[in-house]
Design an enzyme around this catalytic site. Structure first.
Site, PDB file in Angstrom:
ATOM      1  N   ASP A  24       6.434   6.280   8.481  1.00 50.70           N
ATOM      2  CA  ASP A  24       5.567   5.130   8.238  1.00 50.70           C
ATOM      3  C   ASP A  24       5.761   4.155   9.407  1.00 50.70           C
ATOM      4  O   ASP A  24       6.322   3.073   9.247  1.00 50.70           O
ATOM      5  CB  ASP A  24       5.925   4.499   6.892  1.00 50.70           C
ATOM      6  CG  ASP A  24       5.737   5.491   5.769  1.00 50.70           C
ATOM      7  OD1 ASP A  24       4.594   5.691   5.349  1.00 50.70           O
ATOM      8  OD2 ASP A  24       6.723   6.123   5.341  1.00 50.70           O
ATOM      9  N   GLN A  34       0.906  -3.178  -2.866  1.00 49.29           N
ATOM     10  CA  GLN A  34       0.644  -2.507  -1.581  1.00 49.29           C
ATOM     11  C   GLN A  34      -0.371  -1.379  -1.702  1.00 49.29           C
ATOM     12  O   GLN A  34      -0.679  -0.719  -0.722  1.00 49.29           O
ATOM     13  CB  GLN A  34       1.938  -2.009  -0.952  1.00 49.29           C
ATOM     14  CG  GLN A  34       2.557  -0.791  -1.618  1.00 49.29           C
ATOM     15  CD  GLN A  34       3.905  -0.466  -1.018  1.00 49.29           C
ATOM     16  OE1 GLN A  34       4.871  -1.201  -1.161  1.00 49.29           O
ATOM     17  NE2 GLN A  34       3.990   0.647  -0.295  1.00 49.29           N
ATOM     18  N   SER A  65       6.141  11.807  -0.880  1.00 51.98           N
ATOM     19  CA  SER A  65       6.020  11.899  -2.350  1.00 51.98           C
ATOM     20  C   SER A  65       4.622  12.362  -2.730  1.00 51.98           C
ATOM     21  O   SER A  65       4.427  12.949  -3.786  1.00 51.98           O
ATOM     22  CB  SER A  65       6.304  10.534  -2.969  1.00 51.98           C
ATOM     23  OG  SER A  65       7.554  10.064  -2.533  1.00 51.98           O
ATOM     24  N   LEU A 115      11.718  11.092  -5.183  1.00 57.16           N
ATOM     25  CA  LEU A 115      12.586  11.233  -4.006  1.00 57.16           C
ATOM     26  C   LEU A 115      12.602  12.663  -3.457  1.00 57.16           C
ATOM     27  O   LEU A 115      12.493  13.634  -4.202  1.00 57.16           O
ATOM     28  CB  LEU A 115      14.002  10.782  -4.359  1.00 57.16           C
ATOM     29  CG  LEU A 115      14.097   9.326  -4.834  1.00 57.16           C
ATOM     30  CD1 LEU A 115      15.533   8.995  -5.246  1.00 57.16           C
ATOM     31  CD2 LEU A 115      13.627   8.348  -3.760  1.00 57.16           C
ATOM     32  N   HIS A 116      12.723  12.745  -2.122  1.00 55.15           N
ATOM     33  CA  HIS A 116      12.757  14.045  -1.449  1.00 55.15           C
ATOM     34  C   HIS A 116      13.739  13.953  -0.281  1.00 55.15           C
ATOM     35  O   HIS A 116      14.414  12.918  -0.103  1.00 55.15           O
ATOM     36  CB  HIS A 116      11.347  14.434  -0.979  1.00 55.15           C
ATOM     37  CG  HIS A 116      10.652  13.365  -0.185  1.00 55.15           C
ATOM     38  ND1 HIS A 116      11.052  12.997   1.078  1.00 55.15           N
ATOM     39  CD2 HIS A 116       9.591  12.565  -0.489  1.00 55.15           C
ATOM     40  CE1 HIS A 116      10.267  12.045   1.533  1.00 55.15           C
ATOM     41  NE2 HIS A 116       9.368  11.738   0.592  1.00 55.15           N
ATOM     42  N   MET A 125       9.802   4.158  -3.213  1.00 52.63           N
ATOM     43  CA  MET A 125       8.932   4.116  -4.396  1.00 52.63           C
ATOM     44  C   MET A 125       9.208   5.331  -5.298  1.00 52.63           C
ATOM     45  O   MET A 125       8.380   5.696  -6.135  1.00 52.63           O
ATOM     46  CB  MET A 125       7.459   4.074  -3.975  1.00 52.63           C
ATOM     47  CG  MET A 125       7.147   2.798  -3.187  1.00 52.63           C
ATOM     48  SD  MET A 125       5.450   2.300  -3.252  1.00 52.63           S
ATOM     49  CE  MET A 125       4.657   3.708  -2.513  1.00 52.63           C
ATOM     50  N   GLY A 126      10.364   5.955  -5.110  1.00 49.30           N
ATOM     51  CA  GLY A 126      10.744   7.052  -5.987  1.00 49.30           C
ATOM     52  C   GLY A 126      10.062   8.365  -5.622  1.00 49.30           C
ATOM     53  O   GLY A 126       9.548   8.520  -4.522  1.00 49.30           O
ATOM     54  N   GLN A 184       4.434   0.555   9.314  1.00 45.21           N
ATOM     55  CA  GLN A 184       5.218  -0.207   8.327  1.00 45.21           C
ATOM     56  C   GLN A 184       6.539  -0.661   8.950  1.00 45.21           C
ATOM     57  O   GLN A 184       6.962  -1.808   8.772  1.00 45.21           O
ATOM     58  CB  GLN A 184       5.486   0.673   7.111  1.00 45.21           C
ATOM     59  CG  GLN A 184       6.515   0.122   6.150  1.00 45.21           C
ATOM     60  CD  GLN A 184       6.610   0.961   4.895  1.00 45.21           C
ATOM     61  OE1 GLN A 184       5.858   0.763   3.951  1.00 45.21           O
ATOM     62  NE2 GLN A 184       7.530   1.906   4.869  1.00 45.21           N
ATOM     63  N   HIS A 190      13.836  10.851   1.980  1.00 45.97           N
ATOM     64  CA  HIS A 190      14.618   9.728   1.448  1.00 45.97           C
ATOM     65  C   HIS A 190      16.114  10.003   1.608  1.00 45.97           C
ATOM     66  O   HIS A 190      16.886   9.121   1.970  1.00 45.97           O
ATOM     67  CB  HIS A 190      14.315   9.529  -0.046  1.00 45.97           C
ATOM     68  CG  HIS A 190      12.879   9.166  -0.340  1.00 45.97           C
ATOM     69  ND1 HIS A 190      12.038   9.994  -1.038  1.00 45.97           N
ATOM     70  CD2 HIS A 190      12.151   8.071  -0.038  1.00 45.97           C
ATOM     71  CE1 HIS A 190      10.849   9.415  -1.161  1.00 45.97           C
ATOM     72  NE2 HIS A 190      10.889   8.249  -0.561  1.00 45.97           N
TER      73      HIS A 190
HETATM   74  P1  AMP Z   1       8.355   5.648   0.109  1.00 44.15           P
HETATM   75  O1  AMP Z   1       9.128   6.038  -1.101  1.00 44.15           O
HETATM   76  O2  AMP Z   1       7.245   6.596   0.455  1.00 44.15           O
HETATM   77  O3  AMP Z   1       7.938   4.202   0.093  1.00 44.15           O
HETATM   78  O4  AMP Z   1       9.363   5.787   1.330  1.00 44.15           O
HETATM   79  C1  AMP Z   1      10.600   5.110   1.333  1.00 44.15           C
HETATM   80  C2  AMP Z   1      11.207   5.240   2.703  1.00 44.15           C
HETATM   81  O5  AMP Z   1      11.395   6.618   3.017  1.00 44.15           O
HETATM   82  C3  AMP Z   1      10.308   4.665   3.807  1.00 44.15           C
HETATM   83  O6  AMP Z   1      11.129   4.004   4.759  1.00 44.15           O
HETATM   84  C4  AMP Z   1       9.672   5.894   4.390  1.00 44.15           C
HETATM   85  O7  AMP Z   1       9.279   5.736   5.744  1.00 44.15           O
HETATM   86  C5  AMP Z   1      10.818   6.901   4.277  1.00 44.15           C
HETATM   87  N1  AMP Z   1      10.304   8.263   4.323  1.00 44.15           N
HETATM   88  C6  AMP Z   1       9.308   8.780   3.560  1.00 44.15           C
HETATM   89  N2  AMP Z   1       9.065  10.062   3.937  1.00 44.15           N
HETATM   90  C7  AMP Z   1       9.905  10.338   4.954  1.00 44.15           C
HETATM   91  C8  AMP Z   1      10.131  11.491   5.773  1.00 44.15           C
HETATM   92  N3  AMP Z   1       9.437  12.597   5.620  1.00 44.15           N
HETATM   93  N4  AMP Z   1      11.089  11.423   6.711  1.00 44.15           N
HETATM   94  C9  AMP Z   1      11.803  10.281   6.890  1.00 44.15           C
HETATM   95  N5  AMP Z   1      11.636   9.155   6.151  1.00 44.15           N
HETATM   96  C10 AMP Z   1      10.713   9.191   5.205  1.00 44.15           C
END
Ligand code: AMP
Length: 285
Positions: free
Chosen positions: A150, A59, A186, A31-32, A28-29, A153, A35
């Site tokens: 997650d 969601q 994020s 980004l860190h 969902m952008g 999820q 991601h």
């Molecule tokens: P999101 O942008 O929050 O929907 O996350 C996109 C993907 O990145 C999902 O599969 C998250 O589980 C994964 N993700 C988010 N934060 C982390 C993290 N700290 N470490 C590993 N994967 C992550």
């Protein structure tokens, strides 16, 4: 890096590279490094990496959370140019939720649809399944990379992929953390100053439980974490130990080998989640 906004654009583009093994990272952008770790895993295991950025409205159970969700596309594009992303897909809402398109068939999630995240975020997983099923139909990846952060999820999507017989492997990726242990997210950029100092409280609680897991009863560890939160400004939403294979809450250790602790808490108006393996491992089926 290619940048596309439409389903047709992506399909046409991917038709030209049919022989490549596609690794897909939906996001969902904002980004860190969490991601980035998924993208790097995809780049290592597959030979074409697709990332999507779409803040999926279906969601979000809380409209205020959707409104406040960080949107940083220009910075995200720069971030991706410095990673191993081959194609960035940024659809808008009409592109994903086309009028007349059939919704994803009902998936039987059993208790996964009633406990923990499902209980506190009604409708959340339905929205996640709708968007990921549509994205998988467009991208048709060999491998789908999802963060263990997650956890529920991941298990929900694994169930969906099995039940819909989608030919994509789903791969769990380790949690990437800030220096103090806070799981990267994020939403972290919205944590207020007053909470930042103690923002490792989830991580510390999990580590304490893991360190004392063999010697202690589950009830004792649960009460310990509850008391840590009672004497903080953070609001504990849930803290449970789960059978990592069935995702059932466990109250006694018994014969279960793979045990994982899951936690959700509020730092003011920012909701944080985390989890940690207490014993055994997280099976990817
Ligand atoms: P999101 O942008 O929050 O929907 O996350 C996109 C993907 O990145 C999902 O599969 C998250 O589980 C994964 N993700 C988010 N934060 C982390 C993290 N700290 N470490 C590993 N994967 C992550």
């Amino acid at each position: 890096m290619h940048f596309l906004r439409t389903e047709q654009g992506v399909k046409d583009h991917l038709a030209k590279i049919k022989e490549k093994k596609i690794g897909f990272v939906p996001t969902m952008g904002a980004l860190h490094e969490g991601h980035r770790s998924l993208i790097e895993m995809a780049a290592n295991q597959d030979n074409y990496t697709v990332v999507s950025i779409f803040v999926n409205p279906t969601q979000f159970n809380d409209p205020a959370d959707l409104e406040k969700y960080p949107r940083t596309l220009a910075a995200d594009i720069e971030f991706l140019k410095n990673s191993h992303c081959d194609l960035l897909f940024c659809p808008d809402e009409n592109e994903i939720y086309k009028t007349g398109e059939a919704p994803v068939p009902e998936i039987n999630l059993g208790h996964l649809d009633r406990t923990l995240e499902a209980e506190f975020r009604p409708g959340h997983f339905k929205g996640v399944m709708q968007v990921v099923a549509r994205l998988l139909k467009i991208v048709k990846p060999h491998d789908l990379y999802m963060g263990q952060k997650d956890l529920q999820q991941f298990v929900v999507l694994r169930t969906m992929i099995e039940q819909l017989h989608i030919s994509t492997n789903i791969i769990p990726c380790p949690i990437i953390r800030e220096e103090n242990g806070l799981a990267k997210s994020s939403r972290n950029r919205r944590i207020g100053e007053a909470f930042l100092r103690n923002s490792d409280i989830l991580y510390r609680s999990l580590v304490h439980c893991r360190d004392y897991f063999q010697k202690s009863e589950i009830d004792y560890l649960r009460s310990y974490v509850q008391s840590v939160f009672r004497s903080s400004d953070f609001q504990l939403e849930y803290f449970e130990f789960l059978d990592a294979d069935t995702f059932e809450v466990i109250n006694r250790k018994g014969k279960v080998n793979n045990i994982i602790a899951v936690i959700a808490a509020w730092a003011g108006d920012v909701r944080l989640i985390d989890n940690m393996i207490m014993s055994g491992e997280l099976s990817s089926h």
